[in-house]
Design a protein around this motif. Sequence first.
Motif, PDB file in Angstrom:
ATOM      1  N   GLY A   1       0.802  -1.215   0.000  1.00  0.00           N
ATOM      2  CA  GLY A   1       0.000   0.000   0.000  1.00  0.00           C
ATOM      3  C   GLY A   1       0.834   1.262   0.000  1.00  0.00           C
ATOM      4  O   GLY A   1       0.301   2.367  -0.077  1.00  0.00           O
ATOM      5  N   GLY A   2       2.163   1.106   0.089  1.00  0.00           N
ATOM      6  CA  GLY A   2       3.041   2.274   0.065  1.00  0.00           C
ATOM      7  C   GLY A   2       3.425   2.738   1.460  1.00  0.00           C
ATOM      8  O   GLY A   2       2.838   2.346   2.466  1.00  0.00           O
ATOM      9  N   GLN A   3       4.427   3.605   1.509  1.00  0.00           N
ATOM     10  CA  GLN A   3       4.978   4.020   2.801  1.00  0.00           C
ATOM     11  C   GLN A   3       3.947   4.661   3.716  1.00  0.00           C
ATOM     12  O   GLN A   3       3.930   4.424   4.923  1.00  0.00           O
ATOM     13  CB  GLN A   3       6.148   4.983   2.587  1.00  0.00           C
ATOM     14  N   MET A   4       3.043   5.474   3.156  1.00  0.00           N
ATOM     15  CA  MET A   4       2.050   6.140   3.999  1.00  0.00           C
ATOM     16  C   MET A   4       1.123   5.136   4.675  1.00  0.00           C
ATOM     17  O   MET A   4       0.783   5.275   5.851  1.00  0.00           O
ATOM     18  CB  MET A   4       1.205   7.115   3.167  1.00  0.00           C
ATOM     19  N   ARG A   5       0.693   4.110   3.925  1.00  0.00           N
ATOM     20  CA  ARG A   5      -0.281   3.149   4.448  1.00  0.00           C
ATOM     21  C   ARG A   5       0.374   2.027   5.253  1.00  0.00           C
ATOM     22  O   ARG A   5      -0.280   1.395   6.089  1.00  0.00           O
ATOM     23  CB  ARG A   5      -1.077   2.534   3.291  1.00  0.00           C
ATOM     24  N   ASP A   6       1.650   1.771   5.005  1.00  0.00           N
ATOM     25  CA  ASP A   6       2.313   0.624   5.615  1.00  0.00           C
ATOM     26  C   ASP A   6       3.175   1.008   6.814  1.00  0.00           C
ATOM     27  O   ASP A   6       3.122   0.356   7.853  1.00  0.00           O
ATOM     28  CB  ASP A   6       3.183  -0.072   4.559  1.00  0.00           C
ATOM     29  N   GLN A   7       3.950   2.068   6.691  1.00  0.00           N
ATOM     30  CA  GLN A   7       4.901   2.453   7.732  1.00  0.00           C
ATOM     31  C   GLN A   7       4.412   3.647   8.544  1.00  0.00           C
ATOM     32  O   GLN A   7       4.270   3.572   9.770  1.00  0.00           O
ATOM     33  CB  GLN A   7       6.267   2.772   7.102  1.00  0.00           C
ATOM     34  N   THR A   8       4.133   4.745   7.867  1.00  0.00           N
ATOM     35  CA  THR A   8       3.794   5.986   8.562  1.00  0.00           C
ATOM     36  C   THR A   8       2.425   5.917   9.225  1.00  0.00           C
ATOM     37  O   THR A   8       2.153   6.662  10.174  1.00  0.00           O
ATOM     38  CB  THR A   8       3.849   7.177   7.581  1.00  0.00           C
ATOM     39  N   VAL A   9       1.562   5.012   8.789  1.00  0.00           N
ATOM     40  CA  VAL A   9       0.204   4.919   9.340  1.00  0.00           C
ATOM     41  C   VAL A   9       0.218   4.694  10.849  1.00  0.00           C
ATOM     42  O   VAL A   9      -0.672   5.176  11.573  1.00  0.00           O
ATOM     43  CB  VAL A   9      -0.603   3.817   8.617  1.00  0.00           C
ATOM     44  N   HIS A  10       1.211   3.976  11.368  1.00  0.00           N
ATOM     45  CA  HIS A  10       1.308   3.789  12.817  1.00  0.00           C
ATOM     46  C   HIS A  10       1.406   5.139  13.532  1.00  0.00           C
ATOM     47  O   HIS A  10       0.858   5.328  14.616  1.00  0.00           O
ATOM     48  CB  HIS A  10       2.541   2.957  13.161  1.00  0.00           C
ATOM     49  N   PHE A  11       2.084   6.082  12.906  1.00  0.00           N
ATOM     50  CA  PHE A  11       2.307   7.376  13.539  1.00  0.00           C
ATOM     51  C   PHE A  11       1.150   8.336  13.288  1.00  0.00           C
ATOM     52  O   PHE A  11       0.940   9.260  14.065  1.00  0.00           O
ATOM     53  CB  PHE A  11       3.670   7.928  13.097  1.00  0.00           C
ATOM     54  N   PHE A  12       0.370   8.087  12.237  1.00  0.00           N
ATOM     55  CA  PHE A  12      -0.902   8.805  12.095  1.00  0.00           C
ATOM     56  C   PHE A  12      -1.822   8.427  13.258  1.00  0.00           C
ATOM     57  O   PHE A  12      -2.486   9.286  13.844  1.00  0.00           O
ATOM     58  CB  PHE A  12      -1.576   8.461  10.768  1.00  0.00           C
ATOM     59  N   ASP A  13      -1.839   7.139  13.591  1.00  0.00           N
ATOM     60  CA  ASP A  13      -2.650   6.702  14.728  1.00  0.00           C
ATOM     61  C   ASP A  13      -2.117   7.304  16.027  1.00  0.00           C
ATOM     62  O   ASP A  13      -2.897   7.778  16.869  1.00  0.00           O
ATOM     63  CB  ASP A  13      -2.652   5.176  14.818  1.00  0.00           C
ATOM     64  N   LEU A  14      -0.803   7.294  16.216  1.00  0.00           N
ATOM     65  CA  LEU A  14      -0.216   7.861  17.435  1.00  0.00           C
ATOM     66  C   LEU A  14      -0.488   9.353  17.550  1.00  0.00           C
ATOM     67  O   LEU A  14      -0.731   9.867  18.654  1.00  0.00           O
ATOM     68  CB  LEU A  14       1.291   7.599  17.460  1.00  0.00           C
ATOM     69  N   ALA A  15      -0.452  10.063  16.429  1.00  0.00           N
ATOM     70  CA  ALA A  15      -0.706  11.508  16.458  1.00  0.00           C
ATOM     71  C   ALA A  15      -2.118  11.787  16.977  1.00  0.00           C
ATOM     72  O   ALA A  15      -2.329  12.691  17.797  1.00  0.00           O
ATOM     73  CB  ALA A  15      -0.522  12.110  15.069  1.00  0.00           C
ATOM     74  N   ARG A  16      -3.096  11.032  16.507  1.00  0.00           N
ATOM     75  CA  ARG A  16      -4.475  11.177  16.989  1.00  0.00           C
ATOM     76  C   ARG A  16      -4.568  10.830  18.470  1.00  0.00           C
ATOM     77  O   ARG A  16      -5.227  11.518  19.247  1.00  0.00           O
ATOM     78  CB  ARG A  16      -5.418  10.257  16.221  1.00  0.00           C
ATOM     79  N   TRP A  17      -3.937   9.734  18.840  1.00  0.00           N
ATOM     80  CA  TRP A  17      -4.009   9.223  20.209  1.00  0.00           C
ATOM     81  C   TRP A  17      -3.372  10.195  21.205  1.00  0.00           C
ATOM     82  O   TRP A  17      -3.925  10.466  22.269  1.00  0.00           O
ATOM     83  CB  TRP A  17      -3.318   7.870  20.247  1.00  0.00           C
ATOM     84  N   ILE A  18      -2.220  10.720  20.850  1.00  0.00           N
ATOM     85  CA  ILE A  18      -1.492  11.614  21.752  1.00  0.00           C
ATOM     86  C   ILE A  18      -2.195  12.962  21.896  1.00  0.00           C
ATOM     87  O   ILE A  18      -2.315  13.499  22.996  1.00  0.00           O
ATOM     88  CB  ILE A  18      -0.042  11.801  21.257  1.00  0.00           C
ATOM     89  N   THR A  19      -2.662  13.514  20.796  1.00  0.00           N
ATOM     90  CA  THR A  19      -3.280  14.841  20.848  1.00  0.00           C
ATOM     91  C   THR A  19      -4.751  14.801  21.226  1.00  0.00           C
ATOM     92  O   THR A  19      -5.302  15.798  21.709  1.00  0.00           O
ATOM     93  CB  THR A  19      -3.170  15.550  19.492  1.00  0.00           C
ATOM     94  N   GLY A  20      -5.419  13.668  20.965  1.00  0.00           N
ATOM     95  CA  GLY A  20      -6.860  13.614  21.154  1.00  0.00           C
ATOM     96  C   GLY A  20      -7.609  14.377  20.086  1.00  0.00           C
ATOM     97  O   GLY A  20      -8.787  14.716  20.256  1.00  0.00           O
TER      98      GLY A  20
END
Length: 337
Positions: A164-183
């Motif tokens: 699925g590419g770097q955004m969907r495979d690797q960076t997606v974990h940090f998209f989730d963390l960004a939401r989780w950390i900031t709310g």
Amino acid sequence: MIRMALVGAGFIGSVHAENLTAHPSIEFVGVYDVDEVRSNELAARNHTRAIDPVEVFDRSAVDAVLIASSTDTHAAHLRRAAEAGLATLCEKPIDLDLGDALDVVGTVASGGCPAMVDFNRRFDRDYAELHRAVHAGEIGNVELIQMTTRGPALPPLDYIAVSGGQMRDQTVHFFDLARWITGEDPESVFAAGSVFTDPRMTELGDVDTSVVILRMPSGALVQIDSARRTGYGYDERIEVLGSDGMIEAGRQRVGAVTRYRAGNLVTDGMHPGWFERVAPTYRTALDHFVAAIEDGTSIGPTLPEALKAQAIAEAAASSLRSGELETITYPAFAATS
């Protein structure tokens, strides 16, 4: 004892199999894989048995399913688990197609069974403490977050082609963390990327090195740099700057020994790969899943939360192609989750 079956006997399936075997509250019912040889070998190593798909989703013998099969099968297995009334722990993503992922999430929600996506970085000890401190107001209002995710070497191209590419495979974990950390759910994203490793990456429409900027509704900014190849090991860290201070979950080394010599210092280096760095998080995520089932407590990351991370990844991938700032559109089902 919670009776659990495992779907998938590849590398990550073998990781989950060991954790299922070792967990004191789990009866590891069996493992299924389309490759019968692989499922038989994994079952034998973990003192269970190879089972067929009918047995995996048999409510009379199984309470929960752990889905660790190939990405293109996640949605089908999730749907079947929901229809059988089974709790489910699923590897990310739900499906590479956001529309198909949304459809199966609706099916799972209508069944009312607990379901969790294994965004395992949330269960990293340091990230969990960072999250706690931010939400306790220890650094005031979040203004700037810097995240780093850098792998030691480019994965095989046949993996890249279906990832699925770097955004969907690797960076997606940090998209989730960004939401989780900031709310907060980011409103827009800008992504830029390059290829420095293998020129065939360009033919696959992917990049190996990228920088992403997310803008949150509060005005906070999140910058994520991702690299597939470092040459020095696996490197992952998060820094959060607030109005009253800063908190950092730093890079983790394999040890904490420093040798002082004339004119130089020699310290322990980084983990050789991503798995060595995050292995404990899979066990902690499983603990959370089991506790939620046993106690009836809240479970997460939920499927709607995973949909939001995927929506961010879709917009980031679009920004990579367009070179423009992209507004993030969240699926209606996930909008209130």
